[in-house]
Design a protein around this motif. Structure first.
Motif, short mmCIF file in Angstrom:
data_model
loop_
_atom_site.label_atom_id
_atom_site.label_comp_id
_atom_site.label_asym_id
_atom_site.label_seq_id
_atom_site.Cartn_x
_atom_site.Cartn_y
_atom_site.Cartn_z
N ILE A 1 0.92 -1.09 0.08
CA ILE A 1 -0.08 -0.02 0.11
C ILE A 1 0.91 1.32 0.20
O ILE A 1 0.71 2.28 -0.67
CB ILE A 1 -1.02 0.09 1.25
N GLY A 2 2.04 1.18 0.85
CA GLY A 2 2.89 2.31 0.78
C GLY A 2 3.50 2.47 -0.56
O GLY A 2 3.63 3.88 -0.87
N MET A 3 3.99 1.60 -1.54
CA MET A 3 4.24 1.58 -2.43
C MET A 3 3.38 2.45 -3.75
O MET A 3 3.59 3.06 -4.47
CB MET A 3 4.60 0.14 -3.44
N ALA A 4 2.05 1.99 -3.49
CA ALA A 4 1.05 2.68 -4.20
C ALA A 4 0.75 4.14 -3.82
O ALA A 4 0.70 4.76 -4.57
CB ALA A 4 -0.38 1.98 -4.11
N LEU A 5 1.08 4.42 -2.52
CA LEU A 5 0.91 5.67 -2.23
C LEU A 5 1.99 6.63 -2.66
O LEU A 5 1.90 7.98 -2.97
CB LEU A 5 0.74 5.78 -0.48
N ALA A 6 3.13 5.95 -2.78
CA ALA A 6 4.19 6.65 -3.10
C ALA A 6 4.25 7.03 -4.87
O ALA A 6 4.78 8.32 -5.00
CB ALA A 6 5.48 5.95 -3.22
N ALA A 7 3.19 6.53 -5.34
CA ALA A 7 2.78 7.05 -6.75
C ALA A 7 1.82 7.92 -6.75
O ALA A 7 1.54 8.35 -7.85
CB ALA A 7 2.32 5.72 -7.68
N ARG A 8 1.54 8.47 -5.41
CA ARG A 8 0.49 9.58 -5.66
C ARG A 8 -0.95 9.51 -6.22
O ARG A 8 -1.14 10.02 -7.06
CB ARG A 8 1.28 10.84 -6.10
N PRO A 9 -1.55 8.57 -5.98
CA PRO A 9 -2.86 8.22 -6.60
C PRO A 9 -3.81 9.20 -6.22
O PRO A 9 -3.87 9.65 -5.06
CB PRO A 9 -3.20 6.75 -5.95
N ARG A 10 -4.73 9.44 -7.29
CA ARG A 10 -5.91 10.13 -6.93
C ARG A 10 -7.10 8.97 -6.88
O ARG A 10 -8.23 9.14 -6.17
CB ARG A 10 -6.30 11.06 -7.99
N TRP A 11 -6.87 7.82 -7.84
CA TRP A 11 -7.90 6.88 -7.74
C TRP A 11 -6.97 5.62 -7.25
O TRP A 11 -5.98 5.20 -8.17
CB TRP A 11 -8.40 6.43 -8.96
N LEU A 12 -7.24 5.00 -6.09
CA LEU A 12 -6.50 3.66 -5.78
C LEU A 12 -7.10 2.45 -6.01
O LEU A 12 -8.29 2.50 -5.59
CB LEU A 12 -5.85 4.08 -4.38
N LEU A 13 -6.66 1.56 -6.73
CA LEU A 13 -7.31 0.33 -6.83
C LEU A 13 -6.58 -0.73 -5.94
O LEU A 13 -5.45 -1.22 -6.21
CB LEU A 13 -7.23 -0.08 -8.35
N LEU A 14 -7.46 -1.31 -4.92
CA LEU A 14 -6.84 -2.18 -3.75
C LEU A 14 -7.32 -3.54 -4.15
O LEU A 14 -8.39 -3.76 -4.04
CB LEU A 14 -7.02 -1.54 -2.60
N ASP A 15 -6.34 -4.41 -4.60
CA ASP A 15 -7.04 -5.79 -4.93
C ASP A 15 -6.76 -6.70 -3.61
O ASP A 15 -5.56 -6.96 -3.57
CB ASP A 15 -6.32 -6.42 -6.40
N GLU A 16 -7.71 -7.10 -2.96
CA GLU A 16 -7.52 -7.95 -1.77
C GLU A 16 -6.63 -7.82 -1.07
O GLU A 16 -5.75 -8.28 -0.68
CB GLU A 16 -7.37 -9.36 -2.40
#
Lengths: 292, 249
Positions: free
Chosen positions: B151-166
């Motif tokens: 999740i931290g990696m995904a946040l580092a990409a600076r999302p505006r729309w975050l898709l979390l798979d399971e």
């Protein structure tokens, strides 16, 4: 005792030579899974480019080395775009296509008549150094230092730079790397370019130990395969260990049996590792290990 | 729609994600949740091209992905990530040989150094254990810790729309609650989250709306309270197929 020291010193030099020659192939294969067998052709091409820049164009040595690296990197990029990319992920096709390019390059040089004694490169440093009772060319010590330096530089590149991290990430978890916006095609091309540039560095350091002989291109392919298979591709330490083992083994075999046995050592190492530990000494590919 | 050869993996599924809301996609194993998220993120297109090149599985993708009204269906993954559409893949997708610090930095591969520092600091603020684990290889972490890294990696990409798979897959109830808290915090900071989960019960408290998919088709949709009040959902919660707790390895 002096003989033991001689074997150790020359074994270390041979290990450095093997590591330098194999590094480019291993880096490409380890990072993108591309078995780039044009490596031997690029290696010899780099030697000829350096020779031409020095002897025919009269360029200073650093510029000739830079030209070799630049030409090798460009050829690597062209080989990727024209030959590897169309067959990407078809492993057998990648092996056949790149091997064909390597052989074509080497045989082209032979056809062009680049086979005389005039093709030699100067040592980086002239003279010799005495290590106890063993006298070694200063250039061979440069080779050892360069191999160590290059290994450390690659280790740093993989950890401290964004591109290095992206290359390592792509090798480990491809779809996760893709989901972060890392472009697989660009990374694969970069791995081939990096490997080709490393082949050029190896050429300008190793070829001064003899003549620029076309057969050394085939030897380079064999050495690269032997070190990569023996060490495994996931860790630089595995490659270093494999180079040390093979380097010492070939020198010992040369002293005890005869110098022509070195290639047997490489082939025996490949067969033994594939039979016992197919992912290499420090390899960690479980699916390969489970097949043994 | 997504076909793998002649098998229909997604059929007429349409989901909408509004700014700063959390939307759930619920369904059992093989329902099509991952295919849906991969398709929105652009990974299905990559897979389809790759398979086409090597003559493997024929993957057909039809339909549209729109970001703020703009059709981005033909965009590749980096363009979508740059725009702020970021996928956090299932099964604690981290780079096992890289340290936590390296994983987080890599998350912001397409962002500037300053942006990465800022978003990694935000991730560490949300998930304090990340600082403690900073120099550890991700492969040595527990499942919950790896999920935090992912999740931290995904946040580092600076999302505006975050898709979390399971994101709750394989986690203990306490860690699931922690991840659900993190999802709520992410939404509070203005990021819209589309979370696919098999184990709907744990994630429902933080969800604004939800969709239920089965066999690649949409079978239900509604707000949290609508979903919770429907008899069939209730039945599914307590012993049905799509919401029943799994046994974790």
């Amino acid at each position: 005792m002096p003989e033991l020291l001689t074997v150790l010193v020359y074994g270390l030099v041979q290990a450095a030579v093997l590591l330098l020659v194999a590094l480019g192939f291993s880096v490409t294969f380890g990072l993108s899974g591309i078995p780039n067998f044009s490596h031997g052709g690029v290696y010899i091409l780099s030697g000829f480019v350096c020779w031409f820049s020095l002897r025919k164009l009269g360029w200073p040595y650093p510029l000739a080395v830079a030209a070799s690296v630049a030409v090798a990197a460009t050829v690597g990029l062209l080989v990727y775009a024209a030959v590897i990319r169309p067959v990407r992920r078809l492993v057998l096709a990648e092996v056949i296509a790149t091997f064909a390019v390597g052989v074509a390059m080497l045989e082209l040089f032979r056809w062009m008549g680049l086979v005389t004694y005039e093709f030699n490169l100067p040592a980086v440093v002239a003279g010799s150094v005495a290590l106890g009772d063993v006298v070694v060319d200063a250039h061979r010590l440069v080779v050892v230092a360069s191999a160590a330096g290059l290994g450390l530089a690659l280790w740093w590149f993989g950890r401290a730079t964004r591109t290095g991290l992206a290359l390592r990430a792509m090798a480990q978890e491809e779809y996760t790397a893709l989901s972060l916006g890392i472009r697989e095609d660009r990374m694969a091309a970069l791995s081939v370019v990096l490997g080709s540039a490393l082949a050029a560095v190896a050429a300008v350091l190793v070829l001064p130990l003899g003549l620029i002989s076309i057969n050394l291109g085939y030897d380079a392919m064999l050495v690269a395969l032997a070190v990569t298979v023996t060490g495994g591709t996931e860790r630089t330490a595995g490659l270093v260990l494999a180079a040390l083992l093979l380097g010492l083994s070939t020198v010992v075999a040369g002293v005890l049996i005869g110098p022509h046995w070195s290639e047997v050592v490489y082939l025996a190492a490949i067969v033994a590792v594939l039979a016992v530990r197919p992912s290499g000494i420090l390899g960690r590919l479980k699916e390969l290990e489970e097949r043994v | 729609m997504v076909f793998y050869e002649n098998a229909l993996a997604l059929n007429e599924v349409s989901v909408q994600l509004n700014p700063a809301e959390v939307v759930g996609v619920f369904g059992s194993n093989g329902a099509g949740k991952t295919t849906l998220l991969n398709t929105v993120a652009g990974l299905t297109l990559v897979y389809a091209r790759r398979e086409a090149r090597r003559g493997g599985v024929r993957v057909t993708v039809a339909g549209q992905v729109r970001l703020e009204g703009q059709d981005v269906t033909a965009w590749d993954v980096p363009e979508r990530v740059r725009r702020g559409l970021v996928l956090c893949r299932e099964r604690h997708a981290v780079f096992r040989d890289l340290t936590v610090s390296e994983n987080l930095r890599l998350g912001g591969y397409l962002r500037s150094r300053a942006e990465v520092e800022e978003s990694v600091a935000f991730a560490c603020e949300l998930m304090p254990p990340l600082r403690r684990l900073w120099r550890k290889p991700a492969g040595m972490l527990s499942g919950g810790e790896q999920q935090m890294v992912a999740i931290g990696m995904a946040l580092a990409a600076r999302p505006r729309w975050l898709l979390l798979d399971e994101p709750l897959l394989g986690l203990s109830p306490a860690l699931q609650a922690e991840i659900v808290r993190v999802v709520g915090e992410i939404r509070r900071h203005g990021v819209a989250v589309l979370v696919a989960e098999q184990y709907a019960r744990a994630v429902l408290p933080v969800v604004d709306r939800g969709y239920v998919v089965e066999s690649g088709a949409l079978v239900l949709s509604g707000t949290r309270s609508e979903l919770a009040s429907q008899a069939e959902v209730q039945a599914a919660y307590f012993g049905g197929s799509w919401a029943s707790p799994r046994t974790h390895p």
